[in-house]
Scaffold this motif. Structure first.
Motif, short mmCIF file in Angstrom:
data_model
loop_
_atom_site.label_atom_id
_atom_site.label_comp_id
_atom_site.label_asym_id
_atom_site.label_seq_id
_atom_site.Cartn_x
_atom_site.Cartn_y
_atom_site.Cartn_z
N VAL A 115 0.86 -1.17 0.00
CA VAL A 115 0.00 0.00 0.00
C VAL A 115 0.90 1.23 0.00
O VAL A 115 1.84 1.31 0.77
N THR A 116 0.60 2.17 -0.87
CA THR A 116 1.33 3.42 -0.91
C THR A 116 0.40 4.52 -0.44
O THR A 116 -0.70 4.67 -0.98
N MET A 117 0.83 5.25 0.56
CA MET A 117 0.01 6.33 1.09
C MET A 117 0.79 7.64 0.92
O MET A 117 1.99 7.67 1.16
N LYS A 118 0.10 8.66 0.51
CA LYS A 118 0.70 9.99 0.36
C LYS A 118 -0.20 11.00 1.05
O LYS A 118 -1.42 10.89 1.00
N ALA A 119 0.42 11.96 1.67
CA ALA A 119 -0.36 13.01 2.32
C ALA A 119 0.44 14.32 2.24
O ALA A 119 1.66 14.31 2.17
N LYS A 120 -0.29 15.41 2.26
CA LYS A 120 0.35 16.72 2.25
C LYS A 120 -0.41 17.58 3.26
O LYS A 120 -1.63 17.71 3.19
N ALA A 121 0.33 18.13 4.18
CA ALA A 121 -0.27 18.99 5.19
C ALA A 121 0.24 20.41 4.96
O ALA A 121 1.38 20.61 4.56
N SER A 122 -0.62 21.37 5.22
CA SER A 122 -0.19 22.76 5.11
C SER A 122 -0.78 23.55 6.26
O SER A 122 -1.75 23.12 6.89
N GLY A 123 -0.18 24.66 6.51
CA GLY A 123 -0.67 25.49 7.61
C GLY A 123 -0.53 24.78 8.94
O GLY A 123 0.51 24.20 9.23
N ARG A 124 -1.60 24.77 9.70
CA ARG A 124 -1.56 24.15 11.03
C ARG A 124 -2.20 22.77 11.02
O ARG A 124 -2.57 22.24 12.06
N SER A 125 -2.34 22.19 9.85
CA SER A 125 -2.99 20.88 9.76
C SER A 125 -2.03 19.78 10.23
O SER A 125 -0.83 19.96 10.33
N ALA A 130 -1.59 5.37 9.08
CA ALA A 130 -1.16 4.13 9.71
C ALA A 130 -1.52 2.96 8.82
O ALA A 130 -2.53 2.99 8.12
N GLY A 131 -0.69 1.95 8.87
CA GLY A 131 -0.95 0.74 8.12
C GLY A 131 -1.75 -0.26 8.93
O GLY A 131 -2.15 -1.30 8.45
N ARG A 132 -1.97 0.05 10.19
CA ARG A 132 -2.75 -0.82 11.05
C ARG A 132 -3.38 0.04 12.14
O ARG A 132 -3.90 1.10 11.86
#
Length: 139
Positions: A115-125, A130-132
């Motif tokens: 499983v490939t997970m990507k995320a992008k946070a900006s500001g105060r986020s 998690a894989g489990r």
């Protein structure tokens, strides 16, 4: 390679703990004891005894619905397996074979995949991935 070993150890631990709560528990116990005997023969009997003790906990967890107890067993055995594989990487193919033997028929379809997970946070986020299981407490 460390992440691969950790993933394999986690998958194996989950399969073994699940197997300890079934009628085929002796097969799971013997498979792991045999694995240990290849690398650390002096510890194989202790591992078998520890798995027998873990069976009692696994049965209690299933009977009472105590998911934390069952997850604790998985975590414990994942750590033990990860240490064994880190010290003896030649056991990786053998552990994969053991997993194939212990996995219930038809479980191949449910086997974990990459499983490939990507995320992008900006500001105060904040991003939590998690894989489990994941537990978040505000503090």
């Amino acid at each position: 390679m460390e992440l691969e070993l950790a993933a394999l150890a986690g998958q194996a631990a989950s399969t073994v703990v699940d197997g300890l709560a079934t009628a085929g528990w002796e097969r799971a116990r013997q498979a792991l004891a045999d694995l240990w005997s290849r690398a650390q023969p002096d510890r194989a009997d202790r591992v078998a005894a520890d798995l027998t003790d873990a069976r009692a906990d696994a049965l209690t967890a299933r009977r009472t619905g105590d998911e934390a107890l069952e997850q604790g067993l998985v975590t414990e055995w994942a750590a033990r397996l990860e240490r064994l594989l880190a010290a003896h990487p030649e056991l990786v193919p053998e552990l994969r074979r053991v997993l194939d033997e212990l996995r219930p028929a038809g479980a191949e379809d449910a086997a974990p995949r990459t499983v490939t997970m990507k995320a992008k946070a900006s500001g105060r986020s904040r991003v939590t991935m998690a894989g489990r299981d994941v537990n978040i407490t505000k503090g």
